[in-house]
Each structure stands twice: as C-alpha cells, then as structure tokens.
Design an enzyme around this catalytic site. Sequence first.
Site, mmCIF file in Angstrom:
data_model
loop_
_atom_site.group_PDB
_atom_site.id
_atom_site.type_symbol
_atom_site.label_atom_id
_atom_site.label_comp_id
_atom_site.label_asym_id
_atom_site.label_seq_id
_atom_site.Cartn_x
_atom_site.Cartn_y
_atom_site.Cartn_z
ATOM 1 N N ASN A 37 21.270 14.290 69.837
ATOM 2 C CA ASN A 37 20.523 14.266 71.048
ATOM 3 C C ASN A 37 19.154 14.526 70.733
ATOM 4 O O ASN A 37 18.856 15.434 70.042
ATOM 5 C CB ASN A 37 21.012 15.505 71.544
ATOM 6 N N HIS A 57 21.402 9.714 78.992
ATOM 7 C CA HIS A 57 21.038 10.595 78.175
ATOM 8 C C HIS A 57 22.208 10.844 77.047
ATOM 9 O O HIS A 57 23.426 10.831 77.328
ATOM 10 C CB HIS A 57 20.392 11.782 78.842
ATOM 11 N N CYS A 109 15.430 17.405 78.550
ATOM 12 C CA CYS A 109 16.495 16.162 78.297
ATOM 13 C C CYS A 109 16.385 15.005 79.359
ATOM 14 O O CYS A 109 16.580 13.881 79.174
ATOM 15 C CB CYS A 109 17.813 16.005 77.904
#
Length: 325
Positions: A282, A252, A115
């Site tokens: 996500n 993020h 990520c």
Amino acid sequence: MAVIRSVIRGVGAHLPKRVMTNADLAKIVDTSDQWIVGRTGISQRHIADEGERTSDLGIAAAKQALVRAATDPHDIDLIICATATPDRTFPATAVAIQHGLGITRGAAFDVQAVCTGFVYALAIADNFLKAGQFKHALVVGAETFSRILDWSDRSTCVLFGDGAGAVVLEAQPQHGSRDDRGILSTRIRSDGRFEDLLYVDGGPGSTKTVGHLRMNGREVFRHAVQKISGIIEETLVVNDFAPDEIDLYVPHQANKRILDGIAKRLGVDPEKIVVTLDRHGNTSAASIPLALNHAFEQHRVKDGSLILMEAMGGGFTWGAALVRW
Ligand code: UT7
C-alpha cells in the site's frame, strides 16, 4: 455541446530501488510470508533510502509522465501533489517538485486525503482545467510511508511501502458526450467520525512530532468494501454506465481481499481489475498512478479505454474518478 475536458496525456511512476520482501520483514517482527500473502496479497514493498525524499520520487515519476505526454515542463501551469508524507511540514512537496522540474510559473500545492489523495488531486485539477484557469496540470501521488511506520507493530508495518506516480492532464475541447476523452466524472467524500480508525499519532499542531501510523485494520476493511462499492455504484449510475462497460478498474492498492470483496459485491470481472499491491504494498496516494502506469506498460490501457479509479483512506476519505483514455 462543446465542453472542456481534462485529458490524460501521459502517466509515469517511480519506485525506490531498495526492495523489502516478506522474508526480510519476518526478521524484524513476528510475521511470515504465508500470513502477509494470505491476508493481504502483498509480497514485497520498496523502501526509500535515507536522504531520498518524497519529492525525489515524485520528480522521477513526473519526468516519465511528461516525456510520455510529449509536454514541455514549462507548459505546466498547475502542480498538485497528493501526499501524507511531505518532505517538510511546509513548504508543500508540490513546490519542491515544481523546483526539481525547473518550473517557475503557475501554482503548486499539496493535497492531504491520505490514500484517497490521488483521486482528490485529480478532482481538483479537473475542476481548475474545466474552469479555464489552467491548461496543463501535473498530478502527482508520492509517499514515503516507511518514515511513519512503527516497525515494531506487525499489524501495520507489513502493509505499506514507498513510491510515486504521476499524470499529465491537458484541457481539451470535447463534444460533451459519454464518448469524450478525458475525465468524465469525479466524486470525493469524507466523514471525520472515523478519524480514530486510521491516523498518525503525531503532528506539528498536536505533539510537535511526526508520529506513527495507527489502524484498526478490521474496521477499516469493513468500511472500505462498503464505501468503495457505494462510490463505484454511484459513479456508474450518475454517468449511465453498466459495470461491464468499464474496460479497466484501477483501484487503490490496499489489500487483495478488499478488491476481491468489491468485485464480488458489484459483479465485476476480476480480470478487469489492475492489481499491483503484490509488488509494492500500500503506497497510499501513489498507489493508483503506480497501478495505472503498470497497466499502461502492460498495454492494457488503449485509446478510448474507459477507466474507473477508486480509493478509500484515513479520515475517512473516499472517492472515484471515471476517465476515458
Ligand atoms: O488504504 C487503506 C488503509 N488500510 C487498509 O485498507 C487495511 C484494511 N485492513 C486490512 O487489510 C486487514 O484488516 C489486515 C490485513 C490489516 C489484517 O487482517 P485481518 O484478517 O483483519 O486480521 P486481524 O487484524 O483480525 O488479525 C488476525 C490475527 C491476530 O492474531 P489473533 O489475535 O487472532 O491471535 C493478529 O495479532 O493476525 C495477527 N496478526 C499477524 N500475524 C502475523 C496481525 N498482523 C500480523 C502479521 N503477521 N503481520
């Protein structure tokens, strides 16, 4: 003092057509729209069709970024793709993107920081451009996390989605001051002691399989708030900016509650935080450029805007980038 800065010339993004809502997921696992929205803020995610590869998403995002940057693809001499879901174990997905764009010069490679991948890729591209080795970089975050999810595990499959985002960077001479355009600072970190809290239980070098994502959500959550708050504070102090001098936070997109926790801890105005996870969940390395693209399309990104991007992911890895548009 004149310095070289990596200026963002354009941003683009791409999401697969197919949308999977929370209601769709409730047909597969024991979950509900109420639980997913309440615990994460996510309402839907996009899922790549069979045959639609990570590089296909990356190429579509890159094309949009190149058009907006008014940059000829043939001027690109560096392509970095941040991904944890490459088309193949090798060659790099960045090379497939290079080929898809008809580029045959320069260098292309992948970065694997899950990520945090986009922040890592931005930091690497920035250092190459500042060193004078390349002039025009394409930094892509592209993922097909749907391929590594265990669709019977409700604690993870509801969280992730597929997508891609990209930016075009150009090396430009600037004054060497805090008012410069371009990337002002990048900070990247990792600590492998936490590798078992968020990982994929397969790989060519261990099981010879692709594997599925596994996560201790509660622990990841706790570390995320701590580590992201820390790297934001560090970035602000080192660059001598107060939290309210930042025009836009582009984090993020993992969980709305993580973003709220960080905002509360640092005293950041929630209005300044770009939130897109409700619409695509996500998307790992793709989530920052997807959020940046959304903010750009909403005219929230203006010439001179001071933007702070941050992320935390498997490894753990974490990092932040401070950029003036
Ligand atoms: O990019 C970085 C990667 N990941 C993250 O940033 C994720 C960080 N973690 C999180 O976002 C949160 O920890 C989650 C959203 C994953 C989970 O939220 P939580 O508040 O930490 O829930 P929990 O794991 O403590 O689970 C609470 C309950 C459990 O039931 P019991 O044991 O209390 O009866 C779970 O079994 O919720 C249950 N549960 C679900 N219920 C309905 C877990 N997943 C689901 C689900 N639907 N999808």
